[in-house]
Design an enzyme around this catalytic site. Structure first.
Site, PDB file in Angstrom:
ATOM      1  CG  ASN A  79      26.029 -11.486  -7.058  1.00  0.00           C
ATOM      2  OD1 ASN A  79      26.136 -12.686  -6.880  1.00  0.00           O
ATOM      3  ND2 ASN A  79      25.586 -10.957  -8.184  1.00  0.00           N
ATOM      4  CB  ILE A  86      26.139  -6.901  -0.437  1.00  0.00           C
ATOM      5  CG1 ILE A  86      27.249  -7.154   0.575  1.00  0.00           C
ATOM      6  CG2 ILE A  86      25.442  -8.189  -0.812  1.00  0.00           C
ATOM      7  CD1 ILE A  86      26.731  -7.388   1.977  1.00  0.00           C
ATOM      8  CB  CYS A  87      24.885  -6.605  -6.091  1.00  0.00           C
ATOM      9  SG  CYS A  87      23.606  -6.338  -7.309  1.00  0.00           S
ATOM     10  CG  LEU A  88      20.764  -9.454  -1.119  1.00  0.00           C
ATOM     11  CD1 LEU A  88      20.876 -10.724  -1.950  1.00  0.00           C
ATOM     12  CD2 LEU A  88      21.181  -9.735   0.314  1.00  0.00           C
ATOM     13  CG  ASP A 119      21.741  -9.476  -9.659  1.00  0.00           C
ATOM     14  OD1 ASP A 119      20.666  -9.594 -10.238  1.00  0.00           O
ATOM     15  OD2 ASP A 119      21.901  -8.821  -8.617  1.00  0.00           O
TER      16      ASP A 119
END
Ligand SMILES: [Zn+2]
Ligand SMILES: [Zn+2]
Ligand SMILES: [Zn+2]
Lengths: 152, 394
Positions: A79, A86-88, A119
């Protein structure tokens, strides 16, 4: 120079006086909206014993807009892309002004503890993670060894 | 009851009284600004914020639904003044005023505090008198409403236009017909209700996130027709060319019914794959990198679909028979983003694409330049650094 909102001052004070375990965040002297951050790799994760540098910036609209955070240390994680982005969800669509710098950093630490290759961050790390989890975890450990060691 | 509580508090220790008082005072704190709520407003879900903070939040991002910062539930109706909290605040202010009055040295100067209260109250009153509370987001917006007894389709409460569940992405949460902002998320309809984990249910194996109701209906009709046709064709082929080999049958079949290119089922193939070509996966920095990733991503999408189907419906995956529909499944848009996601062994910043550099420059511009916003009015206030290059974003 626009004055710093009370909330940012309060958050900064608390980050120093009551730090989150395994996380440090220090504002730069010349720009109090710009923070140098370190996050320790969570125990039991492939990032254990690693110390990761990040940069965090509070935009003018903060807290209506989320903090901008990026890994500076190279990290092998499904992620997090190679630029450290950052993939959040809480950094993006699920941002809420009731969240704080510390909650964001805790979420990032939690993301290190539980990588989520499903994700939709499309990179080959996620692909690798799904196809060959053991191998991916080994690579993540290797990178942690190689890039995320405390500076002497 | 109230007598009992009064008596208990009265008897309790000073320390206990202090703690109690601090807890009550803390209920006057706004979770957005971390300061006292001079004009406390309560949402329907029961959370309280300063009027000014809530107004900023509701007007800060015009492309999302109005949500409560603490619990994220949709805020469909205008929050009201919480007069109980305001009374509590007034009591504290009285104490402070008294202290200032008693103080001769000028040390206890709370004037900036009192000024802040006055400013907050003036803002609220002015907006109220102008009929412009919360920047009129509540009067200039509509709700997505679903009548389950009727057709179960979400409609704009203002003009009754049918709202596509994808409209949030496509139209920026604005009714495509009357152009008002939609305050809540489109939910309802059994086929697409948002589950607690935020994902949406699938219908007949199709991701209802990606298709509108009409499209889903059409796809399902297509699917049934294709299945009937394919059954017939298989029968024909096996009757005519029973001796023919597998390849020609498959290729003719594929020519007649083009199937979207689909990766292996990686969950099931995992065992045999793990041993073969995986060792060099992250050293693979030859020129085919991008193609590798593109196909890799398609595989991932397939996994996503097939796992959805298997786990959620327990139905067999019928997706393979789906005719390829360019543009519908979003592959084209996604592919263009893939270049920036290559993670290879020497993925230093110097190696990034020009897109990447633009984004990094944005970040640096915004971060590192000394804060001289006051003079630089030309810089766009809402310039955003894209932390996450999300394919949904475009
Ligand atoms: Zn507030
Ligand atoms: Zn709430
Ligand atoms: Zn409308």
């Amino acid at each position: 120079m626009a004055s710093l909102p009370k909330r940012i001052i309060k958050e900064t004070e608390r980050l120093v006086s009551d730090p989150v375990p395994g996380i440090t965040a220090e504002p730069h002297d010349d720009n109090l909206r710009y923070f140098s951050v370190t996050i320790e790799g969570p125990e039991g994760s492939p990032y254990e014993h690693g110390i990761f540098d990040l940069e965090l910036f509070l935009p003018d609209d903060y807290p209506m807009e989320s903090p901008k955070v990026r890994f500076l240390t190279k990290i092998y994680h499904p992620n997090i892309d190679r630029l450290g982005r950052i993939c959040l969800d809480v950094l993006k669509t699920n941002w809420s002004p009731a969240l704080q710098i510390r909650t964001v950093l805790l979420s990032i630490q939690a993301l290190l503890a539980s990588p989520n290759p499903n994700d939709p961050l499309a990179n080959d790390v996620a692909e690798d993670w799904i196809k060959n989890e053991t191998g991916a975890i080994a690579t993540a450990k290797e990178w942690t060894q190689k890039y995320a060691q405390a500076k002497e | 009851m109230s007598n009992t509580i009064h008596a208990v508090v009265h008897r309790s220790s000073d320390q206990c009284k202090d703690q109690l008082l601090i807890k009550f005072i803390d209920t006057l704190m706004c979770s957005i600004c971390q300061d006292y709520m001079f004009v406390p407003m309560m949402t329907a879900c029961g959370h309280n914020y300063c009027y000014g903070c809530l107004k900023s939040w509701f007007t800060s991002n015009e492309t999302t639904e109005l949500s409560c910062p603490q619990c994220r539930s949709s805020v469909g109706s205008e929050p009201n003044l919480n007069s109980v909290l305001q009374q509590g605040m007034n009591c504290l202010v009285e104490v402070m005023k008294q202290e200032t009055g008693d103080d001769d040295s000028g040390e206890k100067d709370y004037s900036s505090f009192f000024d802040a209260i006055k400013a907050a109250e003036i803002e609220y009153k002015a907006d109220k008198d102008d009929n412009n509370l919360f920047g009129s987001v509540f009067s200039n917006s509509a709700l997505a409403v679903v009548d389950e007894d009727d057709d179960g389709i979400a409609r704009c409460s203002n003009c009754h236009w049918e709202l596509d569940p994808d409209f949030e992405e496509e139209d920026g949460n604005v009714c495509p017909h009357c152009n008002v902002r939609i305050r809540n998320r489109v939910t309802g309809g059994n086929s697409r209700s948002t589950r607690e984990d935020g994902t949406r249910r699938t219908r007949e194996g199709f991701d209802s996130d990606e298709y509108s109701d009409g499209e889903l209906d059409a796809l399902e009709d297509d699917l049934q027709r294709y299945q009937r046709d394919s059954d017939r064709v298989i029968e024909e082929f096996s009757a005519e060319e029973s001796a023919d080999n597998e390849n020609s049958l498959t290729s003719q079949f594929n020519r007649r019914f083009p199937v979207p290119k689909r990766g292996r089922d990686l969950f099931n193939d995992e065992a045999e794959e793990a041993s073969s070509d995986e060792d060099d996966s992250d050293k693979d920095d030859n020129e085919n990198d991008e193609d590798e990733i593109v196909t890799g991503y398609r595989k991932k999408r397939s996994i996503h679909h097939s796992s959805d189907v298997e786990q959620e419906d327990g139905r067999p995956n019928k997706e393979e028979e789906l005719p390829h529909q360019p543009g519908v499944d979003g592959e084209e848009e996604i592919d263009s983003d893939l270049a920036s996601f290559i993670v290879n062994d020497d993925g230093e910043v110097s190696e990034v694409t020009s897109d990447d550099n633009d984004i990094l420059d944005d970040f640096r511009d915004e971060d590192r330049t000394p804060n001289d916003d006051a003079t630089d009015t030309s810089s766009p206030r809402r310039k955003r650094f894209q932390v996450i290059l999300d394919s949904d974003d475009e």
